[in-house]
Scaffold this active site. Structure first.
Site, PDB file in Angstrom:
ATOM      1  N   GLU A 154       9.241  34.237   3.298  1.00 47.59           N
ATOM      2  CA  GLU A 154       8.629  32.962   2.948  1.00 47.59           C
ATOM      3  C   GLU A 154       7.104  33.089   3.019  1.00 47.59           C
ATOM      4  O   GLU A 154       6.400  32.096   3.191  1.00 47.59           O
ATOM      5  CB  GLU A 154       9.146  31.820   3.807  1.00 47.59           C
ATOM      6  CG  GLU A 154       9.096  31.985   5.297  1.00 47.59           C
ATOM      7  CD  GLU A 154       9.659  30.764   6.015  1.00 47.59           C
ATOM      8  OE1 GLU A 154       9.022  29.692   5.949  1.00 47.59           O
ATOM      9  OE2 GLU A 154      10.720  30.881   6.637  1.00 47.59           O
TER      10      GLU A 154
ATOM     11  N   CYS B  21      13.822  30.629   6.457  1.00 46.32           N
ATOM     12  CA  CYS B  21      14.288  31.729   7.304  1.00 46.32           C
ATOM     13  C   CYS B  21      15.699  32.207   6.968  1.00 46.32           C
ATOM     14  O   CYS B  21      16.044  33.361   7.222  1.00 46.32           O
ATOM     15  CB  CYS B  21      14.226  31.311   8.779  1.00 46.32           C
ATOM     16  SG  CYS B  21      12.570  30.828   9.312  1.00 46.32           S
TER      17      CYS B  21
ATOM     18  N   HIS C 170      19.351  31.849  14.833  1.00 43.80           N
ATOM     19  CA  HIS C 170      17.982  31.758  14.332  1.00 43.80           C
ATOM     20  C   HIS C 170      17.085  31.355  15.504  1.00 43.80           C
ATOM     21  O   HIS C 170      17.371  30.401  16.220  1.00 43.80           O
ATOM     22  CB  HIS C 170      17.908  30.709  13.226  1.00 43.80           C
ATOM     23  CG  HIS C 170      16.523  30.304  12.857  1.00 43.80           C
ATOM     24  ND1 HIS C 170      15.590  31.206  12.377  1.00 43.80           N
ATOM     25  CD2 HIS C 170      15.893  29.102  12.904  1.00 43.80           C
ATOM     26  CE1 HIS C 170      14.456  30.566  12.141  1.00 43.80           C
ATOM     27  NE2 HIS C 170      14.607  29.294  12.449  1.00 43.80           N
TER      28      HIS C 170
END
Length: 445
Positions: free
Chosen positions: A83, A120, A244
């Site tokens: 990203e 992500c 995550h």
């Protein structure tokens, strides 16, 4: 069905490090424990002047191919998830492949190359793309290199500034993998959200409180969807649960939510009922606010029980070690969590062969994904915690004033004037601009 999964893993960290309690906290006039206890972070990685997403991704991939002896002709696709992209047309994978071809004996002319974007979670999406490509039999006997690479920087003064990081993970995906086999069953939770985004801008716009709520809601939906295919999950089903990890203590919130969900209507809930009562059930409430207050009170009590703490120490805490030392690597974060758990198990002599991991990925915007991974025989031969520690330990420490200059160096709107803090050694470096404003890269012996 042929097993497909991760056959090799390597990382590359930004070569600079900032000590959060010692360097960042004093300047911000903060208690150091705001970072060490509040966020679970101790140090952040930053890219030196000659580093970016391409150099870090190429260096991780080069380490992987050299260690595994992977010939370019054995690679059928190169997928990059980021990203932090700097081009809206040309994917970072082409830059990385071009860099690798400078030093490898062979080319990637016949490898499919692409770039994935969904915050992500795009790292896991790229991994899934590679797995599906091989499982579908379209790979012609070749494997895939999946690279997650980011410079996770925030605007100066943003609340997220302390969570910054920079680094890359490279994974080789193939049939009959040497580390983990990835299941074909997945669960998703996905809703159009604006918790974190970069609308034509380098640094993110973030609603921190909202982002936390969205993260937890999508994780719950993904778990429920996963269980609709596999049946109810139980905390004892999984040896480790890599989440995550934008910062380690965010995982604490997701972990207690997941634990509460998976013990419902089990013998574990019955045992805990003697201490903290049974979980509130939404169907027993007419007032949604009252239910929310009671379920939060239950989770607060649950997190203090010995049963929960023992499970957290066993299944979750080992997954956040690397993250606590490097900060947020965006697309790499869940893959660092998996690696952390494997390194921990290897050092502790834990026999993971045949054990299952439950992997929870998330991307703002927003989507979560849950899947299982089966650890295979011989996994420990592929996991070298000492090599990871060496990379982290040789980072060059910077002061806060130096950090400010580094941040400006990687701010696209600032003039690039910072001299490197380190000397490149056996790695790819950014080497200036070409005639079409393209980035150029060189390997320094």
């Amino acid at each position: 069905m042929t097993a497909v999964g991760i056959d090799g893993i390597e990382i590359w960290t930004g070569k600079l490090s900032l000590d959060l309690p010692e360097e960042f906290a004093p300047v911000m006039d903060d208690d150091p424990e705001k970072y060490t206890k509040g966020l679970g972070l101790f140090k952040s990685s930053f890219p030196d002047a000659y580093e970016d997403i391409v150099t870090m991704g190429a260096n991780a991939a080069h380490r992987l191919m050299e260690r595994k002896g992977i010939d370019p002709k054995e690679v059928g696709r190169i997928d990059v998830a980021t990203e932090s992209a700097f081009d809206k047309s040309k994917p970072a994978s082409t830059y990385i492949a071009g860099a690798l071809e400078q030093v490898l004996d062979g080319v990637f002319t016949h490898a499919n190359k692409g770039e994935r974007k969904f915050a992500c979670i795009s790292g896991t999406q790229a991994l899934n793309d590679a797995v599906n490509w091989i499982a579908a039999g379209r790979n012609r006997g070749r494997g895939a290199i999946v690279i997650t690479t980011d410079t996770a920087l925030y605007e100066r003064g943003d609340p997220g500034e302390a969570t910054q990081g920079a680094g890359a993970v490279a994974m080789y995906v193939n049939k009959d993998p040497s580390i983990v086999e990835i299941s074909m069953e997945q669960g998703f939770g996905s809703v159009d959200e604006t918790d974190f985004l970069k609308p034509n801008q380098q640094f993110p716009s973030v609603d921190g409180k909202r982002s936390m709520q969205v993260y937890l809601a999508r994780m719950r939906e993904a778990l429920e969807d996963f269980e609709s295919e596999t049946g109810r999950s139980h905390p004892d089903d999984y040896r480790f649960i890599p989440f995550h990890t934008p910062f380690p203590n965010m995982v604490r919130k997701a972990a207690v939510l997941g634990y509460r969900h998976t013990i419902r209507d089990t013998e574990l809930e019955d045992t805990l009922a003697e201490q903290i009562g049974r979980q509130p059930r939404s169907e027993e409430y007419d007032d949604r606010e009252a239910f929310s207050e009671d379920i939060q009170e239950y989770m607060d009590a649950l997190s203090e029980t010995d049963m929960y703490r023992e499970w957290y120490e066993r299944a979750i805490k080992p997954t956040v070690d690397i993250s606590s030392r490097v900060g947020n690597w965006y697309t790499s974060s869940v893959h660092l969590a998996r690696l952390s758990a494997l390194i921990h198990a290897n050092r502790k002599g834990i026999d993971l062969a045949g054990e299952t991991l439950l992997v929870g990925s998330y991307g703002s915007g927003a989507q979560a994904e849950i899947h299982e991974e089966l650890v295979v025989e011989g996994w420990e031969d592929e996991i070298d915690g000492d090599a990871v520690d060496t990379l982290l330990n040789v980072r060059h420490p910077i002061t806060f004033e130096e950090y400010e200059r580094v941040h400006d160096q990687h701010n696209h709107s600032k003039e690039k004037v910072q001299e490197p803090f380190t000397e490149p050694d056996g790695e790819f470096v950014f080497d200036g601009w070409g005639p079409m404003n393209e980035r150029q890269y060189t390997f320094i012996e």
